[in-house]
Design an enzyme around this catalytic site. Structure first.
Site, PDB file in Angstrom:
ATOM      1  N   HIS A 243       1.189  -1.283   0.021  1.00 37.18           N
ATOM      2  CA  HIS A 243      -0.127  -0.342  -0.043  1.00 37.18           C
ATOM      3  C   HIS A 243       0.979   0.924   0.053  1.00 37.18           C
ATOM      4  O   HIS A 243       0.487   2.124  -0.025  1.00 37.18           O
ATOM      5  CB  HIS A 243      -0.841  -0.129   1.439  1.00 37.18           C
ATOM      6  CG  HIS A 243      -1.846   0.940   1.588  1.00 37.18           C
ATOM      7  ND1 HIS A 243      -2.585   2.217   1.809  1.00 37.18           N
ATOM      8  CD2 HIS A 243      -3.138   0.494   0.201  1.00 37.18           C
ATOM      9  CE1 HIS A 243      -3.573   2.523   1.764  1.00 37.18           C
ATOM     10  NE2 HIS A 243      -4.126   2.073   1.183  1.00 37.18           N
ATOM     11  N   LYS A 245       3.210   4.315  -1.078  1.00 35.30           N
ATOM     12  CA  LYS A 245       3.340   5.192  -2.094  1.00 35.30           C
ATOM     13  C   LYS A 245       4.941   6.299  -2.313  1.00 35.30           C
ATOM     14  O   LYS A 245       4.842   7.256  -1.804  1.00 35.30           O
ATOM     15  CB  LYS A 245       2.199   6.412  -2.329  1.00 35.30           C
ATOM     16  CG  LYS A 245       0.712   5.730  -2.402  1.00 35.30           C
ATOM     17  CD  LYS A 245       0.031   5.501  -1.068  1.00 35.30           C
ATOM     18  CE  LYS A 245      -1.653   4.940  -1.388  1.00 35.30           C
ATOM     19  NZ  LYS A 245      -1.604   4.527  -0.488  1.00 35.30           N
ATOM     20  N   ASP A 250      17.246  10.882  -6.976  1.00 40.86           N
ATOM     21  CA  ASP A 250      18.879  11.542  -7.229  1.00 40.86           C
ATOM     22  C   ASP A 250      18.813  10.664  -6.073  1.00 40.86           C
ATOM     23  O   ASP A 250      20.044  11.615  -5.375  1.00 40.86           O
ATOM     24  CB  ASP A 250      18.726  11.991  -7.810  1.00 40.86           C
ATOM     25  CG  ASP A 250      18.050  12.939  -8.942  1.00 40.86           C
ATOM     26  OD1 ASP A 250      19.109  11.800  -9.500  1.00 40.86           O
ATOM     27  OD2 ASP A 250      18.710  13.875  -9.834  1.00 40.86           O
ATOM     28  N   HIS A 421      -9.249  11.690   1.757  1.00 39.47           N
ATOM     29  CA  HIS A 421      -8.360  10.252   1.943  1.00 39.47           C
ATOM     30  C   HIS A 421      -7.058  10.546   2.649  1.00 39.47           C
ATOM     31  O   HIS A 421      -6.322   9.930   2.496  1.00 39.47           O
ATOM     32  CB  HIS A 421      -8.774  10.141   0.386  1.00 39.47           C
ATOM     33  CG  HIS A 421      -7.575   8.787   0.275  1.00 39.47           C
ATOM     34  ND1 HIS A 421      -6.183   8.458  -0.403  1.00 39.47           N
ATOM     35  CD2 HIS A 421      -8.183   7.737  -0.301  1.00 39.47           C
ATOM     36  CE1 HIS A 421      -6.030   7.177  -0.241  1.00 39.47           C
ATOM     37  NE2 HIS A 421      -6.645   6.514  -0.312  1.00 39.47           N
ATOM     38  N   LYS A 423      -4.902  10.661   5.415  1.00 42.16           N
ATOM     39  CA  LYS A 423      -4.202   9.839   6.885  1.00 42.16           C
ATOM     40  C   LYS A 423      -3.201  10.437   7.775  1.00 42.16           C
ATOM     41  O   LYS A 423      -2.385  10.803   7.229  1.00 42.16           O
ATOM     42  CB  LYS A 423      -4.056   8.160   6.310  1.00 42.16           C
ATOM     43  CG  LYS A 423      -4.419   8.435   4.640  1.00 42.16           C
ATOM     44  CD  LYS A 423      -3.753   6.981   3.869  1.00 42.16           C
ATOM     45  CE  LYS A 423      -4.727   6.994   3.226  1.00 42.16           C
ATOM     46  NZ  LYS A 423      -6.108   6.510   2.887  1.00 42.16           N
ATOM     47  N   ASP A 428      -1.647  17.091  20.033  1.00 46.21           N
ATOM     48  CA  ASP A 428      -0.917  18.270  20.972  1.00 46.21           C
ATOM     49  C   ASP A 428      -0.414  19.936  19.388  1.00 46.21           C
ATOM     50  O   ASP A 428       0.733  20.103  20.823  1.00 46.21           O
ATOM     51  CB  ASP A 428      -0.260  17.898  22.044  1.00 46.21           C
ATOM     52  CG  ASP A 428      -0.528  17.101  23.319  1.00 46.21           C
ATOM     53  OD1 ASP A 428      -2.172  16.788  23.679  1.00 46.21           O
ATOM     54  OD2 ASP A 428       0.305  16.632  23.851  1.00 46.21           O
TER      55      ASP A 428
END
Length: 503
Positions: A243, A245, A250, A421, A423, A428
């Site tokens: 999952h 991404k 470089d 979408h 996440k 604090d």
């Protein structure tokens, strides 16, 4: 015992196939099959019982097997066998830990910077160091990318500037407008002599056309599928997906976050409309960790060991960063449920506030209890979720947790401008997590994930301001009004929650 179980399962499958193709066989054959399935269900139930899983998971599996013996039997073959997961990823786990210890183990915690942290933040980063094998970096820069337009603008510009190599790792890749644009840049850079490696998940990108892949390969790009499923009906690998991404350019610039490659992430989908997501641009020392994660995943798929200084350039000792940044990978190859434990540590360490954004909020008992206790203690706990589903069972399972959360004093907001979408977890207004991991059991136990943990960076301030803006464009749920939803939805939510340990 495992060998006997596999032989027994194979025997049952053969009998089932014969039964389906020769439905005219006599009733006694049907009886034999029924007895065989009954014995298999009982046998599997005993195996589940003695695996000492969490009681909730054990009871859920036993209920599925009892209520739907045939369906449950095949469902268990695909999704339920823990010993197969351990066997599949054991070698990867050992190799990854060895490499991370060798490469990142050379870096030590910056004591001077660590001493500037609060005690509970120090404990969190020490825990992350122990679990993730790499220390927090104070020589990294980050920038929050709030939507698809901003994210892909930065990605496309950075790809065009690549000089030595480009590494990409994605769950979903689509052959649409943005997918085509990225493909053309990768081919162009490959023709210029830039090394380009592209790793995509075989299940997440199941709809990716062969033409797209063949054109990349013909253009000089190395393309590989993570954990391909040859026989999806009987192959347990379908349940353990990559999952992540990740983009590394470089060895200096990196990207990580919630956006895959597809036009819907740019708001071009008629149903979802605006796609609210969060990505992170990274420069400096923490890119090394993203690079290591990619290189180890590449090694797992291709058996090509390319972990060397060419892809891990040294960090200047004079390079200054903006706060603390720590990249952490988690997955079914980990000994511990890393992201879950880090999220739990963040939530239980909160003194003032806990803000969570997740499209799929399906917490296990530990996370759920921690969130409720924090709210009952007077901490400002807010959860931001979508108000429209993309996966209906998950959506309704998530809503089944709302009554007890609302009763504990948690403020729940449903995002109204489009599909949420993001996440993100902020505690604090000082420490935050942003990455690929949802607040759900699949991300905690089954998926390969990667998250950036940030401490007192400008990016944390940006995440806070983005949250405030999103709250203003959301509806805050009212406890009494939510209780009055129809019995139909309550039944759907309860049924979906029953399956949540398996989602």
């Amino acid at each position: 015992m495992k060998t006997r179980l596999n032989v027994f399962i194979f025997f049952i499958i053969i009998i089932s196939a014969l039964y389906i193709t020769r439905s005219y066989w006599e009733g006694w054959i049907v009886g034999v099959i029924s007895v065989a399935f009954t014995l298999s269900v009982i046998f599997i139930a005993v195996v589940i019982f003695f695996e000492n899983r969490h009681p909730t998971k054990t009871l859920t599996w036993l209920l599925v097997l009892a209520a739907f013996p045939i369906f449950g039997f095949f469902f268990y073959l695909i999704f339920g066998q823990n010993h197969r997961k351990n066997r599949t990823f054991f070698k990867k786990a050992v190799k990854d830990e060895e490499v991370f210890q060798t490469i990142e183990g050379e870096r030590t915690l910056n004591e001077e910077q660590m001493n500037k942290m609060g005690e509970h933040q120090q404990l969190l980063f020490q825990l992350a160091h122990k679990l993730g094998k790499n220390p927090v970096s104070f020589a990294s820069e980050t920038k929050v990318l709030t939507d698809g337009k901003e994210t892909f603008t930065h990605i496309l510009q950075s790809l065009k500037l690549a000089e030595h190599h480009i590494h990409l790792e994605y769950y979903i890749v689509r052959h649409d407008k943005i997918g085509q644009e990225i493909k053309e840049i990768l081919i162009e850079k490959a023709k210029e002599g830039v090394e380009v490696r592209f790793l995509y998940d075989a299940v997440g990108s199941w709809a990716l056309s062969r033409v797209y892949i063949e054109e990349l390969r013909a253009g000089g790009v190395e393309v590989e599928a993570f954990s391909p499923v040859r026989l999806p009906v009987l192959n347990h690998k379908i349940n353990y997906r990559n999952h992540r991404k990740i983009i590394v350019i470089d060895g200096v610039i990196g990207f990580v976050g919630g956006l895959n490659i597809g036009d819907e992430y740019l708001g071009r989908h008629s149903y979802f409309g605006l796609w609210r997501d969060t990505h992170l641009y990274v420069k400096g020392e923490s890119v090394r960790t993203l690079q290591l994660i990619f290189l180890q995943d590449w090694y797992y798929v291709t058996n090509q060991a390319i972990v060397n200084p060419t892809y891990l350039p040294p960090i200047s000792p004079y390079q200054k960063g903006d706060g603390g940044v720590q990249m952490i990978a988690s997955g079914p190859d980990s000994r511990w449920e890393i992201n879950k434990k880090l999220f739990f540590s963040m939530i239980t360490s909160a003194k003032k506030s806990i803000w969570i954004a997740s499209p799929y909020f399906i917490p296990d008992d530990d996370i759920l209890s921690a969130v409720k206790i924090a709210a009952l203690s007077g901490i400002d706990v807010r959860i931001l979720v979508p108000n429209r589903p993309d996966k209906r069972i998950v959506f309704h399972a998530s809503r089944s947790y709302f009554p007890e959360l609302l009763e504990a004093g948690v403020d729940i907001y449903e995002y109204k401008r489009g599909f949420l979408h993001s996440k993100v977890l902020i505690v604090d207004h000082e420490i935050a997590s942003i990455g690929t991991s949802n607040m759900d059991m699949r991300s905690f136990h089954l998926n390969f994930e990667v998250n950036a943990f940030l401490y007192r960076t400008k990016s944390v301030n940006k995440l806070v301001s983005d949250f405030i803006y999103d709250f203003e464009h959301s509806t805050r749920l009212d406890q009494q009004s939510f209780k009055q939803r129809s019995i139909f939805y309550k039944i759907i939510e309860s049924t979906s929650r029953l399956l949540s340990p398996l989602l």
